[in-house]
Write a protein that holds these residues in place. Structure first.
Motif, short mmCIF file in Angstrom:
data_model
loop_
_atom_site.label_atom_id
_atom_site.label_comp_id
_atom_site.label_asym_id
_atom_site.label_seq_id
_atom_site.Cartn_x
_atom_site.Cartn_y
_atom_site.Cartn_z
N ILE A 36 -1.22 -0.97 9.43
CA ILE A 36 -0.39 -0.81 8.23
C ILE A 36 0.65 0.29 8.44
N LEU A 37 0.21 1.41 8.99
CA LEU A 37 1.11 2.53 9.28
C LEU A 37 2.24 2.07 10.20
N LEU A 69 -7.41 6.45 4.63
CA LEU A 69 -7.84 5.51 5.65
C LEU A 69 -7.43 5.97 7.04
N ILE A 70 -6.25 6.55 7.14
CA ILE A 70 -5.78 7.08 8.43
C ILE A 70 -6.68 8.23 8.86
N GLU A 103 -2.54 5.88 -0.80
CA GLU A 103 -3.67 5.00 -0.53
C GLU A 103 -3.97 4.92 0.96
N LEU A 104 -2.93 5.03 1.76
CA LEU A 104 -3.07 4.87 3.21
C LEU A 104 -3.65 6.10 3.89
N MET A 128 0.84 -1.18 0.00
CA MET A 128 0.00 0.00 0.00
C MET A 128 0.89 1.24 0.00
N THR A 129 0.51 2.21 -0.79
CA THR A 129 1.29 3.44 -0.87
C THR A 129 0.78 4.45 0.16
N GLN A 130 1.59 5.47 0.38
CA GLN A 130 1.20 6.54 1.29
C GLN A 130 -0.09 7.19 0.82
N LYS A 162 -7.36 -0.84 10.59
CA LYS A 162 -6.39 -1.53 9.73
C LYS A 162 -5.29 -0.56 9.29
N ALA A 163 -5.68 0.68 9.06
CA ALA A 163 -4.71 1.69 8.62
C ALA A 163 -3.64 1.91 9.68
N MET A 181 4.65 -0.27 8.41
CA MET A 181 5.46 0.42 7.40
C MET A 181 6.59 1.26 8.01
#
Length: 78
Positions: free
Chosen positions: A20-21, A9-10, A5-6, A1-3, A16-17, A24
């Motif tokens: 993922i954050l 969600l953040i 895309e993320l 996932m790219t920044q 989930k974000a 990453m």
């Protein structure tokens, strides 16, 4: 996932974000914090506090002023 895309969600505080954050960026941020503190246990505690602060203050991140990681590093250093 790219920044790119993320970030939406953040901003929505998607659980989930956050995972993922963390996945990453946690190793890189821990490296920065560890360099500053020299104590691994304290660095891990600060990392946890940094991610809470990031999560609570994500609205203050301005994409036009720089990359997300740079913003996160600044939080970690402070």
């Amino acid at each position: 996932m790219t920044q790119e895309e993320l970030l939406p969600l953040i901003y929505k505080k998607d659980d989930k974000a956050f995972t993922i954050l963390y996945d990453m960026y946690s190793k890189s941020l821990l490296g920065v914090i560890s360099t500053l503190l020299k104590n691994q246990e304290e660095a891990e505690d600060v990392l946890q506090e940094v991610f809470i602060k990031i999560w609570k203050n994500i609205e203050s991140y301005d994409e036009s002023k720089g990359r997300l990681f740079t913003w996160m590093i600044n939080i970690a250093r402070n």
